[in-house]
Scaffold this active site. Sequence first.
Site, PDB file in Angstrom:
ATOM      1  CG  ASP A   1       6.318  -9.539 -24.234  1.00  0.00           C
ATOM      2  OD1 ASP A   1       6.168 -10.204 -23.205  1.00  0.00           O
ATOM      3  OD2 ASP A   1       7.437  -9.229 -24.688  1.00  0.00           O
TER       4      ASP A   1
ATOM      5  N   GLY B   1      -0.253 -10.208 -25.484  1.00  0.00           N
ATOM      6  CA  GLY B   1      -1.492  -9.974 -24.732  1.00  0.00           C
ATOM      7  C   GLY B   1      -2.358 -11.219 -24.694  1.00  0.00           C
ATOM      8  CE  LYS B   2       1.673 -15.655 -25.016  1.00  0.00           C
ATOM      9  NZ  LYS B   2       2.561 -14.606 -25.526  1.00  0.00           N
TER      10      LYS B   2
ATOM     11  N   GLY C   1       5.762 -13.499 -18.471  1.00  0.00           N
ATOM     12  CA  GLY C   1       5.217 -12.620 -17.440  1.00  0.00           C
ATOM     13  C   GLY C   1       4.018 -11.892 -17.968  1.00  0.00           C
TER      14      GLY C   1
ATOM     15  CD  GLN D   1       8.509 -17.825 -23.309  1.00  0.00           C
ATOM     16  OE1 GLN D   1       8.346 -19.022 -23.460  1.00  0.00           O
ATOM     17  NE2 GLN D   1       8.468 -17.286 -22.121  1.00  0.00           N
TER      18      GLN D   1
ATOM     19  CB  THR E   1      10.143 -11.249 -16.933  1.00  0.00           C
ATOM     20  OG1 THR E   1       8.920 -11.964 -17.086  1.00  0.00           O
ATOM     21  CG2 THR E   1      11.123 -12.110 -16.161  1.00  0.00           C
TER      22      THR E   1
ATOM     23  N   GLY F   1      11.693  -5.672 -17.063  1.00  0.00           N
ATOM     24  CA  GLY F   1      11.555  -4.217 -17.099  1.00  0.00           C
ATOM     25  C   GLY F   1      12.264  -3.571 -18.285  1.00  0.00           C
TER      26      GLY F   1
ATOM     27  NE  ARG G   1       7.303  -6.241 -23.526  1.00  0.00           N
ATOM     28  CZ  ARG G   1       6.142  -6.191 -22.880  1.00  0.00           C
ATOM     29  NH1 ARG G   1       5.158  -5.434 -23.327  1.00  0.00           N
ATOM     30  NH2 ARG G   1       5.956  -6.898 -21.788  1.00  0.00           N
TER      31      ARG G   1
HETATM   32  P1  IMP Z   1      15.104 -16.862 -22.300  1.00  0.00           P
HETATM   33  O1  IMP Z   1      13.738 -17.427 -22.577  1.00  0.00           O
HETATM   34  O2  IMP Z   1      15.194 -16.172 -20.968  1.00  0.00           O
HETATM   35  O3  IMP Z   1      16.187 -17.838 -22.547  1.00  0.00           O
HETATM   36  O4  IMP Z   1      15.339 -15.683 -23.381  1.00  0.00           O
HETATM   37  C1  IMP Z   1      15.480 -15.950 -24.755  1.00  0.00           C
HETATM   38  C2  IMP Z   1      14.810 -14.874 -25.595  1.00  0.00           C
HETATM   39  O5  IMP Z   1      13.394 -14.947 -25.407  1.00  0.00           O
HETATM   40  C3  IMP Z   1      15.199 -13.448 -25.216  1.00  0.00           C
HETATM   41  O6  IMP Z   1      15.191 -12.652 -26.391  1.00  0.00           O
HETATM   42  C4  IMP Z   1      14.066 -13.005 -24.299  1.00  0.00           C
HETATM   43  O7  IMP Z   1      13.905 -11.603 -24.292  1.00  0.00           O
HETATM   44  C5  IMP Z   1      12.907 -13.688 -24.970  1.00  0.00           C
HETATM   45  N1  IMP Z   1      11.783 -13.947 -24.066  1.00  0.00           N
HETATM   46  C6  IMP Z   1      11.693 -14.912 -23.130  1.00  0.00           C
HETATM   47  N2  IMP Z   1      10.504 -14.862 -22.516  1.00  0.00           N
HETATM   48  C7  IMP Z   1       9.811 -13.872 -23.095  1.00  0.00           C
HETATM   49  C8  IMP Z   1       8.489 -13.372 -22.918  1.00  0.00           C
HETATM   50  O8  IMP Z   1       7.682 -13.850 -22.115  1.00  0.00           O
HETATM   51  N3  IMP Z   1       8.146 -12.328 -23.725  1.00  0.00           N
HETATM   52  C9  IMP Z   1       8.982 -11.810 -24.644  1.00  0.00           C
HETATM   53  N4  IMP Z   1      10.216 -12.247 -24.854  1.00  0.00           N
HETATM   54  C10 IMP Z   1      10.628 -13.276 -24.085  1.00  0.00           C
END
Ligand code: IMP
Length: 426
Positions: free
Chosen positions: A13, A15-16, A40, A224, A300, A302, A305
């Site tokens: 998250d 801001g890519k 997302g 991520q 993704t 809501g 954070r």
């Molecule tokens: P998963 O990727 O759904 O298996 O989640 C594993 C961890 O990665 C969790 O802590 C999620 O909140 C985090 N996570 C997954 N995708 C994102 C993202 O796009 N931004 C921030 N955290 C993410």
Amino acid sequence: MPAIIIVGAQWGDEGKGRVVDNLAGEVHLAARYNGGDNAGHTVVAEGHTLRLHLLPSAVLHPYVTCLVGAGVVVNPVRLVAELDELAGLGVDVGPERVKLAAAAHIILPTHQALDGAGETARGAAAIGTTRRGIGPAYADKAARTGLRAGLMADPEDFGERVAEVVRAHNRLLESAGVAPLSPADVAAQYCACAQRLRPHLVDGTALVGETLEAGRVLLCEGAQGTLLDLDHGTYPYVTSSSAVAGGALTGLGFGPRHVSRVIGVAKAYTTRVGGGPFPSELLDEHGERIRQAGREYGTTTGRPRRCGWLDLPILRYAVRVNGLSELALTKLDVLTGIHPLQVVVAYRRGREETRHLPLGFGAAGLEEWRPVYEEMAGWDESLGEARRFTDLPAAAREYVARIEKAIGIPITLIGVGPERKQTIVP
Ligand code: IMP
């Protein structure tokens, strides 16, 4: 023949998408290399706000070809929905422009159910996943029981393969006390998706290779962030893919000699969603203020954070494991009005002190260390109108300079507001 990699330097998250926007004019092929629809980001197109989860953010730039690469796990239902939404806004998402690597893996609804069941079983130690089936889909890939996107070339046969895997997953779900899914229903839905997606299928490595060999620019969009990387993040509180820059090479299938820039993206503070260690987390009014000012709610899920101070050892770690050539610093404006600012400069355990992130022993190892803070002056001026570095108040310039000094690479972009134009290129 350059490849540019954009990678999150924190927990995602960062801001890519902003950085992608800034580069898209010089890019021919933009590719997602890891993760799935757990990612997302919000984009504004034709006055509509939409959330992209699977397609590269460069999809809104009409001259860029887009690829969902082999390292990605794809939920075909979500991909079709995303394509439809964009097409409805007049964006060209035809197969000439938007491509899906045949080697990408497929997420089934039973992967999502297994993700949820796993989280429930972990109880208080839950990872806080997005429940999109990411972990179970990558687990099937590693176990060599997964389905690859290329199977969609034959939709009927694909449907049968889907039903088979759903039956196997159902046995696992039933033993976890979760209701099974109808193999026939899932097969029918996935067969219909395959009809739609079939024209988009490509040999991803061929497309990437031809692009680089023709001297065209490949933009690798990481999802991520570094600390969510399966190998190098705060394991086990991570995602199941290679989010670091190396993931671009394995996820797209090209070699390191092509890489010309590795751009890390970091917020001017730190956030994370889900469980796991977060040494500089703010549980007070400063944290809430950052959450409100930065609109820090998951795109993704809501979920609010978790927010905290900037952590320089984390950024040094990101420079190291990704080989960053530069850093883009986003959301500097969010820190306006916070006095004083704190930044983590080191970690301490007893008498031991290190400027590096002590992550060698995973999340549990990190728990033993305490962050060491340095206080910095804040500023009250709004930054939204600043377009040159010299437009920033002195304290904001010092904050940026402090980061640059700590990480030893230049900051080549500063975000000062949510709109595209609110960007400083120093
Ligand atoms: P998963 O990727 O759904 O298996 O989640 C594993 C961890 O990665 C969790 O802590 C999620 O909140 C985090 N996570 C997954 N995708 C994102 C993202 O796009 N931004 C921030 N955290 C993410």
